[in-house]
Design a protein around this motif. Structure first.
Motif, PDB file in Angstrom:
ATOM      1  N   LEU A  21      39.969 -58.386 -10.223  1.00 56.25           N
ATOM      2  CA  LEU A  21      40.816 -58.900 -11.316  1.00 56.25           C
ATOM      3  C   LEU A  21      41.508 -57.749 -12.040  1.00 56.25           C
ATOM      4  CD1 LEU A  21      38.477 -61.678 -12.760  1.00 56.25           C
ATOM      5  CD2 LEU A  21      40.661 -62.037 -11.575  1.00 56.25           C
ATOM      6  N   SER A  24      44.308 -56.548 -10.136  1.00 58.11           N
ATOM      7  CA  SER A  24      45.415 -57.511 -10.135  1.00 58.11           C
ATOM      8  C   SER A  24      46.175 -57.517 -11.457  1.00 58.11           C
ATOM      9  CB  SER A  24      44.880 -58.921  -9.856  1.00 58.11           C
ATOM     10  OG  SER A  24      44.348 -58.998  -8.563  1.00 58.11           O
ATOM     11  N   THR A 145      44.238 -66.573 -17.682  1.00 54.55           N
ATOM     12  CA  THR A 145      45.460 -66.475 -16.889  1.00 54.55           C
ATOM     13  C   THR A 145      46.716 -66.672 -17.721  1.00 54.55           C
ATOM     14  OG1 THR A 145      45.296 -68.803 -16.268  1.00 54.55           O
ATOM     15  CG2 THR A 145      44.302 -67.192 -14.771  1.00 54.55           C
ATOM     16  N   LEU A 157      49.032 -66.018 -14.252  1.00 52.25           N
ATOM     17  CA  LEU A 157      48.311 -65.241 -13.248  1.00 52.25           C
ATOM     18  C   LEU A 157      47.176 -66.021 -12.593  1.00 52.25           C
ATOM     19  CD1 LEU A 157      48.143 -61.788 -15.071  1.00 52.25           C
ATOM     20  CD2 LEU A 157      49.658 -62.477 -13.220  1.00 52.25           C
ATOM     21  N   ARG A 159      47.129 -67.798  -9.860  1.00 50.53           N
ATOM     22  CA  ARG A 159      47.067 -67.589  -8.412  1.00 50.53           C
ATOM     23  C   ARG A 159      46.411 -66.254  -8.077  1.00 50.53           C
ATOM     24  NH1 ARG A 159      52.541 -67.734  -5.597  1.00 50.53           N
ATOM     25  NH2 ARG A 159      52.519 -65.525  -6.080  1.00 50.53           N
ATOM     26  N   GLU A 160      46.743 -65.205  -8.819  1.00 54.88           N
ATOM     27  CA  GLU A 160      46.125 -63.899  -8.584  1.00 54.88           C
ATOM     28  C   GLU A 160      44.623 -63.953  -8.822  1.00 54.88           C
ATOM     29  OE1 GLU A 160      48.936 -64.410 -10.118  1.00 54.88           O
ATOM     30  OE2 GLU A 160      50.427 -62.983  -9.393  1.00 54.88           O
ATOM     31  N   GLU A 163      42.950 -65.881  -5.933  1.00 53.48           N
ATOM     32  CA  GLU A 163      42.895 -65.051  -4.725  1.00 53.48           C
ATOM     33  C   GLU A 163      41.798 -63.991  -4.831  1.00 53.48           C
ATOM     34  OE1 GLU A 163      46.869 -63.546  -4.210  1.00 53.48           O
ATOM     35  OE2 GLU A 163      47.641 -65.504  -3.576  1.00 53.48           O
ATOM     36  N   ALA A 164      41.662 -63.381  -6.017  1.00 54.65           N
ATOM     37  CA  ALA A 164      40.607 -62.379  -6.219  1.00 54.65           C
ATOM     38  C   ALA A 164      39.231 -63.017  -6.058  1.00 54.65           C
ATOM     39  CB  ALA A 164      40.752 -61.741  -7.603  1.00 54.65           C
TER      40      ALA A 164
END
Length: 174
Positions: A21, A24, A145, A157, A159-160, A163-164
Motif C-alpha cells: 500500500l 502504491s 481510498t 485509489l 483499485r490500487e 490489487e495490493a
C-alpha cells in the motif's frame, strides 16, 4: 471516507500488504491494521511504520469506561440479575467472581469488539465480518481510498488497494 479492507491469516501477509500500500502511494495515516491483541500486532509494528490497533484491548477499555466497574456491556438488567443471584452468597458485596467476569468477557467479544471496530471507521456488515476474522486470529488491513478529494488529482485509489491486497494473499477483500 471510503475504505478498502483486506483480511489476512498470516502476519507476514499483512506486513507485505502494508508495504505494498505504501508503495502504491498510501501514507501511513491512510493505512490501519487491526489485530486481536498485542501478541498479534507486535510483528506489524516492528516491521512497518504503521501502528496496529489491538481490538480486544480497545473493547476492554471502552467497556470499562462505560460504567467504571468493567460491566459496561452488561447494563443495569445484567447487574441486577447478577446481584440478585450472588448477593446472598457474598453478603451483598459486589460480585467480582470469575463466573461474572467470564460473562462480561463473552459480551466484550460479541459486542465490545464490534463497537471498537465501528469506532475505528469500519461500518455496517463489514464490522461484523472483521470482528469474526479478528476473533479467529486474522489481521485486518484497511486503506482509506479517499472520497475523490484527498488524493493527488482527486483519484479514488480503491483499485490500487484491492490489487495490493490480492498480491499479498488476502483471504477476503471488502
Amino acid at each position: 471516507m471510503t475504505m478498502k479492507i483486506g483480511i489476512f491469516k498470516m502476519e507476514e501477509q499483512a506486513v507485505e500488504a502494508v508495504k505494498a500500500l505504501e508503495q502504491s502511494g498510501f501514507s501511513r495515516n491512510e493505512i490501519k491494521v487491526l489485530a486481536k491483541d498485542g501478541d498479534h500486532s507486535r510483528r506489524i509494528e516492528a516491521e512497518t511504520d504503521v501502528d496496529a490497533d489491538e481490538v480486544r484491548e480497545l473493547a476492554d477499555t471502552r467497556d470499562q469506561m462505560d460504567d467504571g466497574y468493567g460491566f459496561g456491556n452488561l447494563g443495569p438488567v445484567g447487574l441486577a440479575g447478577t446481584v440478585g443471584m450472588v448477593g446472598p452468597l457474598t453478603g451483598g458485596a459486589w460480585p467480582y467472581g470469575a463466573g461474572i467476569l467470564a460473562v462480561g468477557g463473552l459480551l466484550v467479544d460479541e459486542n465490545g469488539m464490534e463497537d471498537a471496530i465501528h469506532a475505528l471507521g469500519i461500518k455496517g456488515d463489514d464490522a461484523g465480518v472483521c470482528r469474526e476474522a479478528i476473533v479467529d486470529g486474522a489481521l485486518v488491513v484497511t486503506a482509506d481510498t479517499g472520497d475523490g478529494s484527498q488524493h493527488n488529482i482527486g483519484q479514488d485509489l480503491s483499485r490500487e488497494a484491492e490489487e495490493a491486497f490480492r498480491r499479498c494473499g488476502a483471504e477476503r477483500i471488502l
